[in-house]
Design an enzyme around this catalytic site. Structure first.
Site, PDB file in Angstrom:
ATOM      1  N   TYR A   1      43.801  46.389  15.396  1.00 17.87           N
ATOM      2  CA  TYR A   1      44.605  47.230  16.288  1.00 17.87           C
ATOM      3  C   TYR A   1      43.701  47.928  17.296  1.00 17.87           C
ATOM      4  O   TYR A   1      42.516  48.173  17.029  1.00 17.87           O
ATOM      5  CB  TYR A   1      45.332  48.310  15.487  1.00 17.87           C
ATOM      6  CG  TYR A   1      46.591  47.865  14.791  1.00 17.87           C
ATOM      7  CD1 TYR A   1      47.834  48.000  15.409  1.00 17.87           C
ATOM      8  CD2 TYR A   1      46.554  47.339  13.507  1.00 17.87           C
ATOM      9  CE1 TYR A   1      48.994  47.612  14.767  1.00 17.87           C
ATOM     10  CE2 TYR A   1      47.713  46.948  12.854  1.00 17.87           C
ATOM     11  CZ  TYR A   1      48.936  47.093  13.496  1.00 17.87           C
ATOM     12  OH  TYR A   1      50.088  46.701  12.863  1.00 17.87           O
TER      13      TYR A   1
ATOM     14  N   ASP B   1      54.892  50.020  14.284  1.00 17.80           N
ATOM     15  CA  ASP B   1      55.719  51.221  14.421  1.00 17.80           C
ATOM     16  C   ASP B   1      56.695  51.107  15.581  1.00 17.80           C
ATOM     17  O   ASP B   1      56.501  50.311  16.505  1.00 17.80           O
ATOM     18  CB  ASP B   1      54.829  52.445  14.679  1.00 17.80           C
ATOM     19  CG  ASP B   1      53.863  52.732  13.546  1.00 17.80           C
ATOM     20  OD1 ASP B   1      54.165  52.351  12.401  1.00 17.80           O
ATOM     21  OD2 ASP B   1      52.808  53.338  13.818  1.00 17.80           O
TER      22      ASP B   1
END
Length: 263
Positions: free
Chosen positions: A111, A53
């Site tokens: 992540y 992102d």
């Protein structure tokens, strides 16, 4: 002779508009691609393992491209680092199979999302941690995190998804750990839909501060019950870091085994 080069990359995503190349925007893919082309003097197709992102970071992103430049594969890292900005670094470069694809050969991505209980954190950490200003019950968060492990429809944990896209993914692990006044959520999955990690972290944060019960969190994974509860908040991108992309001991194209619409 053309060879395919694989790159392991780190970057501070604060000043990038995400991974994917966009006209008129500073992106990780666009910046790295420009540097590669300045070395090899021809256009390249740069492929990344995960489309992080805008504002998110990476310690272990992986990418690949093909070039006819005769420079040894291991020297590409230094050649690119000499040209890259300070917020990006190539850790390693190596030759990979001609059919290798950073995205489609990846067995898993890991992540981490970092949440601080402080209202303001050290300026050295501020770009990488979400400062919530709220006390969290990490035990309750850890119990809720166990629910997302396995194969589920993660529709309520997505963001800006194309209509009708496949939202089923398999999570291999979801761990919650406290480090002083910081709670870290580490998630490993075969692939992710857009916004998935930040919404899972948001849902766990809501559990941790008492805004959502474990049962309410569980209902998000139940297609019959999910309409009765609000979807989780999306936490800011600055707390998110791609830690690792795993390809296993042998490379294999996983396109027929997994879905990749929005990872």
């Amino acid at each position: 002779m053309r060879i395919r080069i694989g790159l392991k990359i780190q970057y501070d995503g604060t000043d990038f508009c995400g991974w994917a190349e966009q006209a008129g925007q500073r992106t990780v893919q666009g910046t790295l691609k420009t540097c590669i082309e300045s070395v090899c003097s021809h256009a390249v197709e740069l492929r990344g393992a995960s489309r992080t992102d805008s504002g998110a970071h990476a310690l272990g992103q992986f990418a690949d491209f093909e070039s006819d430049n005769p420079m040894p594969a291991a020297r590409w890292a230094k050649a690119l680092n000499d040209r890259l900005p300070l917020d990006m670094r190539v850790l390693r470069s190596k030759a990979v199979l001609s059919e290798f694809h950073s995205r489609f050969f990846a067995r898993s991505r890991t992540y981490r999302y970092r949440i601080s209980e402080e209202e303001r954190v050290s300026p050295i950490q501020a770009r990488f941690v979400y400062a919530s200003g709220r006390k969290m019950d990490e035990g309750a968060m850890a119990q809720a995190a166990e629910l997302v492990v396995g194969r589920h429809d993660f529709l309520p944990f997505g963001e800006e998804l194309p209509q009708g896209c496949n939202t089923v993914r398999e999570l291999f692990a979801c761990a919650v750990r406290r480090y002083g006044r910081e709670v870290r959520i580490t998630i490993q999955a075969n692939a992710f839909i857009r916004g998935m990690v930040r919404r899972i972290a948001g849902g766990l944060f809501e559990v941790g501060v008492g805004r959502r019960s474990r049962d309410e969190f569980a209902s998000l994974l139940d297609t019959k019950r999910r309409k009765r509860v609000p979807w989780p908040v999306v936490l800011p991108a600055r707390g998110l870091t791609l830690l690792k992309v795993d390809y296993g001991r042998s490379y294999r194209d996983l396109r027929k085994e997994q879905t990749f619409e929005e990872d």
